[in-house]
Design an enzyme around this catalytic site. Structure first.
Site, mmCIF file in Angstrom:
data_model
loop_
_atom_site.group_PDB
_atom_site.id
_atom_site.type_symbol
_atom_site.label_atom_id
_atom_site.label_comp_id
_atom_site.label_asym_id
_atom_site.label_seq_id
_atom_site.Cartn_x
_atom_site.Cartn_y
_atom_site.Cartn_z
ATOM 1 N N GLU A 30 -19.401 -34.181 15.814
ATOM 2 C CA GLU A 30 -18.628 -35.387 16.085
ATOM 3 C C GLU A 30 -19.112 -36.534 15.207
ATOM 4 O O GLU A 30 -18.950 -37.696 15.527
ATOM 5 C CB GLU A 30 -18.700 -35.761 17.578
ATOM 6 C CG GLU A 30 -19.971 -36.424 18.039
ATOM 7 C CD GLU A 30 -21.140 -35.487 18.335
ATOM 8 O OE1 GLU A 30 -22.203 -35.993 18.650
ATOM 9 O OE2 GLU A 30 -21.010 -34.259 18.230
ATOM 10 N N GLU A 31 -19.708 -36.202 14.085
ATOM 11 C CA GLU A 31 -20.223 -37.220 13.176
ATOM 12 C C GLU A 31 -19.368 -37.298 11.919
ATOM 13 O O GLU A 31 -18.843 -36.298 11.443
ATOM 14 C CB GLU A 31 -21.679 -36.915 12.807
ATOM 15 C CG GLU A 31 -22.606 -37.027 14.003
ATOM 16 C CD GLU A 31 -24.050 -36.769 13.650
ATOM 17 O OE1 GLU A 31 -24.354 -36.383 12.498
ATOM 18 O OE2 GLU A 31 -24.902 -36.957 14.537
#
Length: 135
Positions: free
Chosen positions: A38-39
């Site tokens: 989720e980066e």
């Protein structure tokens, strides 16, 4: 936590919404890419530390404005935290060392309560990590 609560399809849509916010709030010459689970990585060309902080805070505000529901978050909506690393034209940092610095700043932002921006402070005597050589 988001995927556990809403499912993986909803998690994928959430990531698309965040990517859309990042793309809409950066300049044409900047680069936005998903970096990990989720980066995301955002590379700003010719940005000072003050400019990068301003852009980061604008990106955080854009994601908050989307008001993506997340009832397992203390904010009740999806928020983002941002770590920043700066390299000037004479800096000897390579992409790997900059990512490590930004990642360290990101973890500091998350540890500080999330929905935050932190600027990496290079360690005294910091040595850049060489890029792996191609075989």
């Amino acid at each position: 936590a988001y995927n556990d609560r809403y499912g993986h399809l909803a998690g994928d849509e959430c990531l698309r919404q965040i990517a859309d916010c990042l793309r809409q709030r950066t300049r044409a010459g900047d680069f936005v890419a998903r970096y990990g689970g989720e980066e995301f990585a955002v590379i700003l060309s010719e940005a000072s530390a003050a400019g990068a902080i301003r852009v980061a805070n604008d990106l955080r505000a854009a994601v908050r404005e989307r008001a993506l529901k997340h009832d397992r978050s203390e904010h009740k909506i999806v928020t983002i935290s941002i770590g920043i690393a700066i390299s000037g034209p004479t800096a000897r940092h390579n992409p790997t060392s900059l990512l490590l610095q930004a990642d360290k700043a990101l973890y500091a932002a998350k540890a500080g309560g999330r929905d935050a921006t932190r600027l990496a402070e290079p360690d005294v005597g910091f040595q850049p990590i060489p890029l792996p050589r191609k075989a």
